[in-house]
Scaffold this motif. Structure first.
Motif, short mmCIF file in Angstrom:
data_model
loop_
_atom_site.label_atom_id
_atom_site.label_comp_id
_atom_site.label_asym_id
_atom_site.label_seq_id
_atom_site.Cartn_x
_atom_site.Cartn_y
_atom_site.Cartn_z
N VAL A 1 162.67 69.56 110.43
CA VAL A 1 162.47 70.80 109.67
C VAL A 1 163.05 70.63 108.26
O VAL A 1 162.43 71.01 107.27
N VAL A 2 164.24 70.05 108.18
CA VAL A 2 164.88 69.85 106.88
C VAL A 2 164.10 68.83 106.05
O VAL A 2 163.88 69.02 104.85
N LYS A 3 163.66 67.76 106.68
CA LYS A 3 162.89 66.73 105.96
C LYS A 3 161.56 67.28 105.47
O LYS A 3 161.07 66.87 104.42
N LYS A 4 160.97 68.20 106.22
CA LYS A 4 159.70 68.81 105.82
C LYS A 4 159.86 69.58 104.51
O LYS A 4 158.95 69.63 103.69
N GLU A 5 161.02 70.16 104.31
CA GLU A 5 161.31 70.96 103.11
C GLU A 5 162.04 70.15 102.03
O GLU A 5 162.62 70.72 101.11
N ARG A 6 162.01 68.83 102.11
CA ARG A 6 162.74 67.97 101.18
C ARG A 6 162.34 68.20 99.73
O ARG A 6 163.20 68.31 98.85
N ASN A 7 161.04 68.28 99.46
CA ASN A 7 160.59 68.46 98.07
C ASN A 7 161.02 69.81 97.52
O ASN A 7 161.44 69.91 96.36
N TRP A 8 160.89 70.87 98.33
CA TRP A 8 161.34 72.18 97.88
C TRP A 8 162.83 72.17 97.61
O TRP A 8 163.30 72.73 96.61
N THR A 9 163.60 71.53 98.50
CA THR A 9 165.06 71.47 98.35
C THR A 9 165.44 70.74 97.07
O THR A 9 166.30 71.18 96.32
N ARG A 10 164.77 69.63 96.81
CA ARG A 10 165.07 68.85 95.59
C ARG A 10 164.74 69.66 94.34
O ARG A 10 165.49 69.66 93.37
N HIS A 11 163.61 70.36 94.37
CA HIS A 11 163.22 71.18 93.22
C HIS A 11 164.23 72.31 93.00
O HIS A 11 164.62 72.59 91.86
N HIS A 12 164.65 72.95 94.07
CA HIS A 12 165.63 74.04 93.95
C HIS A 12 166.98 73.49 93.47
O HIS A 12 167.64 74.12 92.65
N LEU A 13 167.35 72.32 93.97
CA LEU A 13 168.58 71.68 93.51
C LEU A 13 168.49 71.36 92.01
O LEU A 13 169.46 71.54 91.27
N ALA A 14 167.32 70.92 91.57
CA ALA A 14 167.12 70.61 90.16
C ALA A 14 167.30 71.84 89.28
O ALA A 14 167.84 71.76 88.17
N SER A 15 166.86 72.99 89.78
CA SER A 15 167.01 74.21 88.98
C SER A 15 168.47 74.62 88.85
O SER A 15 168.84 75.30 87.90
N VAL A 16 169.31 74.18 89.79
CA VAL A 16 170.72 74.56 89.76
C VAL A 16 171.55 73.55 88.97
O VAL A 16 172.38 73.93 88.14
N ILE A 17 171.35 72.25 89.22
CA ILE A 17 172.21 71.24 88.59
C ILE A 17 171.51 70.43 87.51
O ILE A 17 172.05 69.44 87.02
N GLY A 18 170.33 70.86 87.11
CA GLY A 18 169.54 70.11 86.14
C GLY A 18 170.23 69.86 84.81
O GLY A 18 170.00 68.84 84.16
N LYS A 19 171.09 70.76 84.40
CA LYS A 19 171.80 70.60 83.13
C LYS A 19 173.03 69.72 83.24
O LYS A 19 173.58 69.28 82.25
N GLN A 20 173.48 69.44 84.48
CA GLN A 20 174.71 68.68 84.68
C GLN A 20 174.47 67.21 84.97
O GLN A 20 175.38 66.40 84.82
N VAL A 21 173.28 66.86 85.40
CA VAL A 21 172.96 65.45 85.70
C VAL A 21 171.69 65.07 84.95
O VAL A 21 170.84 65.92 84.66
N ARG A 22 171.55 63.80 84.65
CA ARG A 22 170.38 63.34 83.92
C ARG A 22 169.14 63.29 84.80
O ARG A 22 168.04 63.59 84.36
N ARG A 23 169.35 62.85 86.02
CA ARG A 23 168.23 62.64 86.93
C ARG A 23 168.57 63.25 88.28
O ARG A 23 169.65 63.00 88.82
N ILE A 24 167.66 64.01 88.82
CA ILE A 24 167.88 64.60 90.15
C ILE A 24 167.58 63.51 91.18
O ILE A 24 166.49 62.95 91.18
#
Length: 112
Positions: free
Chosen positions: A66-89
């Motif tokens: 279930v978690v792996k199925k939502e991997r892309n959504w999770t990565r995108h949501h993580l990018a919206s949160v930490i996108g300014k703090q790291v160069r590459r998600i």
């Protein structure tokens, strides 16, 4: 041996993923209670190995799917949160944390 930068990024990802799993469990993760136990970063910070623990789940492999199925959504949501703090998600790779099972097996062996 990991660098200080790897450890800082791993800690940041662990904190933010924990919040994501807590807030979005009912919508994206079928109501699973997911705990992020450990995050290990690759030396180039391109891959994050995320170790998860599931509470009150009989089939952890199905929960991991279930978690792996939502991997892309999770990565995108993580990018919206930490996108300014790291160069590459980083790419997220999810694994089951079996350290508690290992601990229980060692404890049981010591008692016998």
């Amino acid at each position: 041996m990991s660098s200080i930068r790897q450890e800082k990024v791993a800690t940041l990802i662990k904190q933010e993923l924990s919040i994501i799993f807590q807030r979005e469990a009912s919508m994206h993760f079928e109501g699973l209670f997911i705990t992020v136990t450990l995050v290990r970063m690759s030396p180039d910070l391109g891959v994050a190995k995320v170790y998860l623990s599931f509470m009150a789940v009989k089939d952890t492999e199905a929960a991991l799917k279930v978690v792996k199925k939502e991997r892309n959504w999770t990565r995108h949501h993580l990018a919206s949160v930490i996108g300014k703090q790291v160069r590459r998600i980083p790419e997220l790779q999810f694994y089951i944390d079996d350290s508690l099972d290992y601990y229980d097996a060692v404890e049981k062996a010591l008692k016998e």
